[in-house]
Design an enzyme around this catalytic site. Structure first.
Site, PDB file in Angstrom:
ATOM      1  N   ASP A   1       0.885  -1.168   0.000  1.00  0.00           N
ATOM      2  CA  ASP A   1       0.000   0.000   0.000  1.00  0.00           C
ATOM      3  C   ASP A   1       0.920   1.214   0.000  1.00  0.00           C
ATOM      4  O   ASP A   1       1.548   1.534   1.013  1.00  0.00           O
ATOM      5  CB  ASP A   1      -0.871  -0.028   1.266  1.00  0.00           C
ATOM      6  CG  ASP A   1      -1.676   1.251   1.455  1.00  0.00           C
ATOM      7  OD1 ASP A   1      -1.641   2.135   0.567  1.00  0.00           O
ATOM      8  OD2 ASP A   1      -2.343   1.377   2.503  1.00  0.00           O
TER       9      ASP A   1
ATOM     10  N   GLU B   1      -7.361   0.566  -4.337  1.00  0.00           N
ATOM     11  CA  GLU B   1      -7.307   0.470  -2.876  1.00  0.00           C
ATOM     12  C   GLU B   1      -8.618  -0.047  -2.252  1.00  0.00           C
ATOM     13  O   GLU B   1      -8.576  -0.924  -1.390  1.00  0.00           O
ATOM     14  CB  GLU B   1      -6.892   1.819  -2.286  1.00  0.00           C
ATOM     15  CG  GLU B   1      -5.408   2.052  -2.509  1.00  0.00           C
ATOM     16  CD  GLU B   1      -4.981   3.499  -2.457  1.00  0.00           C
ATOM     17  OE1 GLU B   1      -5.778   4.358  -2.045  1.00  0.00           O
ATOM     18  OE2 GLU B   1      -3.826   3.773  -2.846  1.00  0.00           O
TER      19      GLU B   1
ATOM     20  N   ASP C   1     -12.918   5.497   1.534  1.00  0.00           N
ATOM     21  CA  ASP C   1     -11.477   5.553   1.793  1.00  0.00           C
ATOM     22  C   ASP C   1     -10.981   6.996   1.761  1.00  0.00           C
ATOM     23  O   ASP C   1     -10.897   7.605   0.704  1.00  0.00           O
ATOM     24  CB  ASP C   1     -10.757   4.701   0.728  1.00  0.00           C
ATOM     25  CG  ASP C   1      -9.241   4.719   0.877  1.00  0.00           C
ATOM     26  OD1 ASP C   1      -8.721   5.454   1.734  1.00  0.00           O
ATOM     27  OD2 ASP C   1      -8.580   3.993   0.118  1.00  0.00           O
TER      28      ASP C   1
END
Ligand code: AMP
Length: 560
Positions: free
Chosen positions: A10, A148, A170
């Protein structure tokens, strides 16, 4: 059996994390107890490259030698200044990736060359391309890029085997994404997503910064950096308490007078400052719901991802809108990396949790052609080819016709966007199809758009009658790295990290000196003298390597 290790990364605006699946278990790799590596890159005063916490720590002291939030610049054609050198955003990102790779290798005890990297669902083609290049520069083959929110859903799905529609909200440091995801058996499918890749916690910080500088006008960049840090600290505190006092003693001297900062901020006032941003995220939520043909009551769960979702106003507003509390059991900081690791394990052939991943494109891609706009003939009518929210990979072909007899060439422009007027969309590429047959007008040209799983777009044009794929000249609006430029950048970054050996040596030498000082009183007077001389030599960097070896030898004999 396939033992290949592929990392899940990430690569966040503010923080980055790495995870792997080992023996069927998802492990977030930590270094010195930290699972989070701040996405900061810095150059120390003796020209050592610093990545992560040391870089973040020096940001306050040396903002001009530190780069943060590089992700916000991915895909932009700019250079970032770092200690009087300039770097592309890809190169800076590559430095972070190289550090993550090194952390993973030291944990796994073997080299790793492949990774799945996550990107915001709303990242454009150029931003994805830049991320891939960063991987390449860092010596990591990016085997897949996944969105993501998809990664977060994968990580959630690993623990919940039910059919559900979930909303992934997010909100990170620099980007906001919302996706509607369907979980069914072994399939995780993104139905729609929307967002803003320039909205996040950094903007919230900025509101507090503005509030502070309304009261105090700093004159030095050091004071400004301290204000930035104080603003972020205050913001985090307001997630847990209704008031905060922002305090910085001796911020700087102004006209010979020391300036102290002491300001109170209430959560209510802070929430007012950021209300417009939260409204904007909720508008995006509704656009994503529409895109998935769903309404709020169809959503079974809300997943929160990203550090900024700890802001209480986020949950409050979502709860009011959806009449349910967001799920809290998924760690908003780590679920994207763990999802990436799950995807990496799937690619490496290890069976874990969800086995099929269907991703989508958040943009429409198309070309322009002559058509009617508001009743008038207009040369740049937008012709969408791949529609927004199509699942990936996606290949679409459309046919266009030449306008003139014996037309030798056509110009093809490729756009990303939704507006009927192509010129209001983002042009992402153009090329000429040259040397067409000498035939009357109406010569059909097939245009093929192929969007791969990483959201990278390939465009080709074929003259139908000759079946000949014409040579095309891609003239990108956003120019890209050529292969040799990537190789050069890789060499440059490698060299800097070569200096990283230097960094290791310095860390080692410090540890060695400390150990030697502890052991001094066990040593004979002769040894003591040698030890003291060697410590001096190491401190002065005289024959550093030899002196360190010699000192290590003496300590070794003393210990045994
Ligand atoms: P991410 O990009 O997901 O790592 O998110 C980082 C962002 O989350 C930064 O803007 C942080 O300031 C913000 N953040 C982290 N913890 C909190 C908190 N407790 N309250 C509000 N924002 C936070």
């Amino acid at each position: 059996m396939n033992n290949e290790i592929i990392l899940g990364i990430d690569l966040g605006t503010t923080n980055s994390e790495i995870a792997v699946v080992q023996d069927g278990k998802i492990i977030v790799i930590e270094e010195a107890g930290n699972k989070i590596v701040p996405s900061f890159v810095g150059m120390s005063d003796n020209n050592e490259i610093l990545v992560g916490t040391p870089a973040k720590n020096q940001y306050v002291l040396y903002p001009e030698r530190t780069i943060k939030s590089v992700k916000r610049h991915m895909g932009e054609e700019i250079k970032l200044e770092l200690a009087e050198q300039s770097y592309t955003p890809q190169e800076i990102s590559a430095m972070i990736l190289k550090r993550l790779k090194a952390i993973a290798e030291s944990y796994l005890n073997e080299p790793v060359n492949k990774a799945v990297i996550t990107v915001p669902a709303y990242f454009s083609d150029a931003q994805r391309q830049a991320t891939r290049e960063a991987g390449e520069i860092a010596g990591l083959e990016v085997v897949r890029m996944i969105n993501e929110p998809t990664a977060a859903a994968l990580s959630y799905e690993a623990n919940h085997k039910t059919n559900k529609k979930i909303l992934v909200y997010d909100l990170g440091g620099g980007t906001f994404d919302v996706s509607v995801v369907s979980l069914e058996e072994d399939v995780v499918e993104v139905l729609a997503s929307h967002g803003n890749n320039k909205l996040g916690g950094d903007d919230f910080d900025q509101k507090i910064i503005d509030y502070i500088i309304d009261h105090i006008k700093p004159q030095s960049s050091k004071a400004m950096a301290r204000i930035n840090r104080a603003a972020e600290t205050a913001k985090r505190a307001l997630s847990n308490q209704p008031f905060v006092t922002i305090e910085e003693e001796y911020l700087e001297q102004q006209n010979g007078t020391p300036i102290h900062l002491s300001l109170e901020l209430s959560r209510d006032d802070y929430e007012e400052m950021i209300a417009d941003y939260i409204d904007e995220t909720l508008e995006a939520v509704h656009i994503a719901l529409n895109g998935a043909n769903l309404v709020a009551s169809d959503i079974d769960e809300i997943l929160l991802v990203g550090g900024s979702t700890r802001t209480p106003l986020v949950s409050k507003r979502l709860e009011a809108e959806f009449k349910q509390q967001p799920r809290l059991e998924v760690d908003p900081d780590l679920c994207v990396a763990t999802g990436a690791a799950i995807q990496a394990a799937i690619i490496a052939g290890h069976k874990v949790a969800a086995s099929v991943l269907v991703d989508i494109t958040p943009y429409t891609y198309g070309t322009s052609a002559i058509g009617k706009l508001n009743g008038e003939l207009y040369p740049y009518m937008y012709v969408p080819i791949i529609q927004k929210n199509s699942s990936l990979p996606m290949m679409k072909t459309d046919v266009f016709y030449t306008m003139r007899d014996n037309q030798e060439a056509v110009e093809v422009r490729i756009f990303q966007g939704e507006d009927v007027d192509a010129l209001n969309n983002i042009q992402i590429g153009e090329f000429m199809v040259e040397g067409l047959s000498q035939v009357p007008q109406g010569n059909p040209i097939l245009l093929k758009l192929e969007l791969d799983l990483n959201g990278i777009l390939n465009v080709s044009a074929v003259e139908k009658n000759t079946n000949l794929e014409k040579s095309i000249i891609i003239d990108n609006a956003i120019s890209r790295f050529e292969a040799n430029e990537i190789a050069e950048a890789k060499k440059r970054i490698d060299t800097i990290f070569g200096d990283d050996d230097n960094h290791h040596t310095i860390v080692q030498s410090k540890a060695l000196i400390e150990k030697a000082e502890r052991m001094l009183d066990q040593a004979s007077s002769e040894d003591s003298e040698d030890i003291i001389n060697l410590i001096e030599a190491i401190k002065d960097k005289n024959d550093l390597k030899e002196s360190m070896d010699e000192l290590s030898d003496i300590l070794y004999y003393l210990e045994s």
